[in-house]
Design a protein around this motif. Structure first.
Motif, PDB file in Angstrom:
ATOM      1  N   LYS A 101      45.318 -14.364  17.154  1.00 19.26           N
ATOM      2  CA  LYS A 101      43.910 -15.017  17.565  1.00 19.26           C
ATOM      3  C   LYS A 101      43.021 -14.613  16.631  1.00 19.26           C
ATOM      4  O   LYS A 101      42.512 -15.502  15.460  1.00 19.26           O
ATOM      5  CB  LYS A 101      43.525 -15.007  19.005  1.00 19.26           C
ATOM      6  N   GLU A 102      43.421 -13.757  15.589  1.00 13.61           N
ATOM      7  CA  GLU A 102      42.395 -13.117  14.740  1.00 13.61           C
ATOM      8  C   GLU A 102      42.580 -13.606  13.878  1.00 13.61           C
ATOM      9  O   GLU A 102      41.294 -13.871  12.745  1.00 13.61           O
ATOM     10  CB  GLU A 102      42.424 -11.493  14.594  1.00 13.61           C
ATOM     11  N   MET A 103      43.341 -14.462  13.746  1.00 16.59           N
ATOM     12  CA  MET A 103      43.665 -15.125  12.374  1.00 16.59           C
ATOM     13  C   MET A 103      42.262 -16.803  12.270  1.00 16.59           C
ATOM     14  O   MET A 103      41.826 -17.163  10.654  1.00 16.59           O
ATOM     15  CB  MET A 103      44.674 -15.924  11.854  1.00 16.59           C
ATOM     16  N   SER A 104      42.703 -17.698  13.130  1.00 18.45           N
ATOM     17  CA  SER A 104      41.207 -18.336  13.827  1.00 18.45           C
ATOM     18  C   SER A 104      40.360 -17.827  13.917  1.00 18.45           C
ATOM     19  O   SER A 104      38.778 -18.257  13.284  1.00 18.45           O
ATOM     20  CB  SER A 104      41.514 -18.986  14.641  1.00 18.45           C
ATOM     21  N   ASP A 105      39.809 -16.965  14.605  1.00 14.84           N
ATOM     22  CA  ASP A 105      38.587 -16.273  14.327  1.00 14.84           C
ATOM     23  C   ASP A 105      38.030 -15.922  12.797  1.00 14.84           C
ATOM     24  O   ASP A 105      36.926 -16.214  12.017  1.00 14.84           O
ATOM     25  CB  ASP A 105      38.292 -14.697  14.972  1.00 14.84           C
ATOM     26  N   ALA A 106      39.205 -15.442  12.334  1.00 12.20           N
ATOM     27  CA  ALA A 106      38.736 -15.139  10.730  1.00 12.20           C
ATOM     28  C   ALA A 106      37.997 -15.871   9.946  1.00 12.20           C
ATOM     29  O   ALA A 106      37.452 -16.462   9.171  1.00 12.20           O
ATOM     30  CB  ALA A 106      39.751 -14.625  10.295  1.00 12.20           C
ATOM     31  N   VAL A 107      38.554 -17.366  10.016  1.00 13.62           N
ATOM     32  CA  VAL A 107      39.004 -18.230   9.511  1.00 13.62           C
ATOM     33  C   VAL A 107      37.874 -19.232   9.567  1.00 13.62           C
ATOM     34  O   VAL A 107      36.880 -19.301   8.707  1.00 13.62           O
ATOM     35  CB  VAL A 107      39.585 -19.467   9.635  1.00 13.62           C
ATOM     36  N   SER A 108      37.381 -19.075  11.343  1.00 12.98           N
ATOM     37  CA  SER A 108      36.438 -19.973  11.683  1.00 12.98           C
ATOM     38  C   SER A 108      34.084 -18.849  11.227  1.00 12.98           C
ATOM     39  O   SER A 108      33.614 -19.499  11.124  1.00 12.98           O
ATOM     40  CB  SER A 108      36.140 -19.687  12.914  1.00 12.98           C
ATOM     41  N   ALA A 109      35.068 -17.980  11.317  1.00 13.16           N
ATOM     42  CA  ALA A 109      33.994 -16.702  10.840  1.00 13.16           C
ATOM     43  C   ALA A 109      33.317 -17.260   8.767  1.00 13.16           C
ATOM     44  O   ALA A 109      32.068 -16.865   8.858  1.00 13.16           O
ATOM     45  CB  ALA A 109      33.610 -15.497  10.816  1.00 13.16           C
ATOM     46  N   MET A 110      34.790 -17.751   8.365  1.00 15.15           N
ATOM     47  CA  MET A 110      34.757 -17.876   6.999  1.00 15.15           C
ATOM     48  C   MET A 110      33.552 -19.524   7.029  1.00 15.15           C
ATOM     49  O   MET A 110      32.952 -19.363   5.524  1.00 15.15           O
ATOM     50  CB  MET A 110      35.543 -17.723   6.432  1.00 15.15           C
ATOM     51  N   ILE A 111      34.167 -20.540   7.511  1.00 16.28           N
ATOM     52  CA  ILE A 111      33.834 -21.397   7.021  1.00 16.28           C
ATOM     53  C   ILE A 111      31.921 -21.353   7.272  1.00 16.28           C
ATOM     54  O   ILE A 111      31.617 -21.858   7.373  1.00 16.28           O
ATOM     55  CB  ILE A 111      33.897 -22.097   8.555  1.00 16.28           C
ATOM     56  N   ASP A 112      31.725 -20.341   8.836  1.00 17.21           N
ATOM     57  CA  ASP A 112      30.109 -20.320   8.518  1.00 17.21           C
ATOM     58  C   ASP A 112      29.610 -19.688   7.922  1.00 17.21           C
ATOM     59  O   ASP A 112      28.537 -20.349   7.587  1.00 17.21           O
ATOM     60  CB  ASP A 112      29.906 -19.441  10.302  1.00 17.21           C
ATOM     61  N   TRP A 113      30.120 -18.916   7.231  1.00 16.13           N
ATOM     62  CA  TRP A 113      29.280 -18.141   6.401  1.00 16.13           C
ATOM     63  C   TRP A 113      29.463 -18.766   4.878  1.00 16.13           C
ATOM     64  O   TRP A 113      28.014 -18.593   4.232  1.00 16.13           O
ATOM     65  CB  TRP A 113      30.585 -17.078   6.150  1.00 16.13           C
ATOM     66  N   CYS A 114      30.382 -19.325   4.615  1.00 17.75           N
ATOM     67  CA  CYS A 114      30.603 -20.714   4.165  1.00 17.75           C
ATOM     68  C   CYS A 114      29.673 -21.398   3.706  1.00 17.75           C
ATOM     69  O   CYS A 114      28.860 -21.464   2.379  1.00 17.75           O
ATOM     70  CB  CYS A 114      31.635 -21.431   3.510  1.00 17.75           C
ATOM     71  N   ASN A 115      28.633 -22.795   5.122  1.00 17.56           N
ATOM     72  CA  ASN A 115      28.082 -23.559   5.127  1.00 17.56           C
ATOM     73  C   ASN A 115      26.970 -22.967   4.990  1.00 17.56           C
ATOM     74  O   ASN A 115      26.573 -23.204   4.687  1.00 17.56           O
ATOM     75  CB  ASN A 115      28.478 -24.129   6.522  1.00 17.56           C
TER      76      ASN A 115
END
Length: 478
Positions: A101-115
């Motif tokens: 789940k750390e993989m989805s946690d990371a991508v979710s956080a990166m999407i927010d950071w990018c947006n």
């Protein structure tokens, strides 16, 4: 690493080797980090927070995210205002809830950071978080084929079941990891930390040779009945030999499902004169019991394994037992403990922790792939098509995700030529080699070609798996 064809009932003890060992990728998963639950972020919304000056960097990498005026419905999942990407893991696997789940946690956080910075050239990144639950990878891919622009930062243990579907619908991908040979060298696939079947990073064995030059004739590999580990060990043997090791052949093979007693196997290693043992297993109870038996028969070998050993399971077991005090694990990524020395690691931890997510090595691996994807997407501008993405990704030949890991060559699907070694004492991991924390040791000779007999797939002259190749596959333009 190719995943064996097993029934779901029998997969509980195979989970770590299926996804987390992924045969010799030093970045491979660890369970290090927080266990706080994180809410699903299917929308990829960036919230209302405004971007700060520090958001313009990810470690040493200039942020690929930001405002812009990119326009056009240029491809599936792309509009004037949005870019739709799929990501995900196997967290719903019943026998191992929360797997990766750390993989989805990371991508979710990166999407927010990018947006929060304005998206990619002004287009908001909208993520769909898929749960393959180990056995549903093909179902996930079928769904993604109908709606997503690309797959980004995902990791599915049984990706071999979905690869034909992905290639058939031209769904380009920048996964966090691949497992099967056809996915590892698949068409339209680029990874922040490549793990091709035909090349390997043997830094760990060269470094072990520098740490223990007197033991080059005294190591053996821990054999297993699991087919994936048998294949992995063949590659490991070639890497050890390239580093000057003359491995023993003590004839020990352990049943992957476990043994009634490991003492007879430990005795055989003792009689063989072993002073060092390499394991392709992950830190699971059966493996702990084996090393307990090794200690019981009176030998105290150097224990050497992959980055899966850099985790909470090994720490907790060793805290009271001390059985693993000779443990060494090889890494292509920075240690989480190096966050105070490596800004990219701290940035990763801060972003994921702010959302209550789990931080671990596979999370950093997904983060690297997201940044790689975003970097290529920025270059495409308004011409954001899968063809442009394949073209741009194929041009990136020097990549470290701002300092998260050793330099790789995603464009050519070539792994790193660097590594570092960590060691365990009690429940504390420290960097053992090189001596300066936060530094890698690199050498061109660490990159070796592997025996085609271990590939598990046929490669074309472009080093891409030919199994699912078709005339419509997107290839980089010259």
């Amino acid at each position: 690493m190719e995943t064996p064809n097993v029934k779901p009932k029998k997969t509980a003890k195979l989970v770590a080797a299926l996804a987390l060992s992924a045969a010799l990728v030093s970045a491979c998963a660890s369970d290090r980090g927080g266990d706080a639950g994180v809410p699903s972020s299917g929308s990829g919304s960036g919230g209302s927070a405004s971007a700060s000056a520090s958001d313009a960097k990810f470690g040493t990498l200039d942020s690929p995210c930001g405002k812009g005026d990119a326009k056009g419905s240029t491809d599936q999942g792309v509009s004037d205002t949005e870019i739709k990407i799929g990501y995900g893991d196997d967290r719903g696997f019943a026998q191992s809830p929360g797997l990766n789940k750390e993989m989805s946690d990371a991508v979710s956080a990166m999407i927010d950071w990018c947006n929060q910075q304005g998206g990619i050239n002004g287009r908001k990144v909208v993520g769909t978080d898929y749960d393959a639950a180990m056995t549903n990878a093909n179902t996930v891919m079928q769904e993604a084929c109908g709606s997503q622009f690309m797959m980004v930062g995902n990791g599915f243990a049984m990706d071999q079941t979905a690869e034909q579907t992905r290639v058939a619908c031209n769904l380009a991908a920048v996964p966090g990891f691949t497992v099967s040979p056809d996915a590892a060298n698949g068409p339209m696939t680029y990874q922040g930390v490549p793990f091709p079947v035909d090349y390997a990073n043997a830094a760990a064995w060269f470094q072990m040779g520098q740490m223990h030059p007197d033991l080059k004739n005294d190591f053996d590999l821990v054999g297993s009945t699991m087919p994936t580990i048998v294949t992995s060990l063949a590659k490991t043997r070639s890497m050890a030999e390239a580093a000057g090791f003359k491995l023993k052949d003590c004839g020990v093979t352990l049943n992957y499902q476990g043994e009634p007693s490991y003492v007879p196997f430990a005795e055989k290693y003792k009689q063989c004169g072993v002073k060092g043992l390499w394991t392709s297993r992950s830190p699971v109870p059966a493996e702990f019991n084996f090393f307990k038996a090794v200690q019981q028969v009176g030998i105290d070998p150097i224990i050497f394994g992959e980055a899966t050993w850099y985790g909470n399971a090994a720490q907790q077991f060793n805290k009271d037992s001390g059985v693993l005090d000779n443990l060494n694990a090889d890494m292509t990524f920075q240690m989480l403990e190096n966050a105070d020395k490596v800004p990219a690691v701290k940035k990763y931890q801060d972003l994921v922790s702010a959302k209550g997510g789990k931080t671990a090595l596979l999370g950093m691996q997904s983060t690297s792939s997201f940044l790689l994807w975003a970097t290529a997407a920025k270059e495409c501008g308004s011409d954001l098509t899968r063809q442009c993405m394949v073209d741009e990704l194929s041009k990136i030949h020097k990549w470290d995700a701002g300092g998260l890991h050793a330099v790789t060559d995603p464009g050519a699907n070539i792994p790193a030529k660097c590594g570092l070694m960590v060691s365990l004492k009690g429940d504390k991991f420290t960097q053992a080699f090189p001596s300066t924390a936060g530094e890698f040791e690199c050498n061109d000779k660490y990159l070796i070609k592997t025996d085609p007999g271990t590939w598990g797939t046929a490669l074309g002259p472009d080093r891409i798996s030919s199994k699912y190749m078709n005339p419509n596959v997107i290839k980089p333009k010259a």
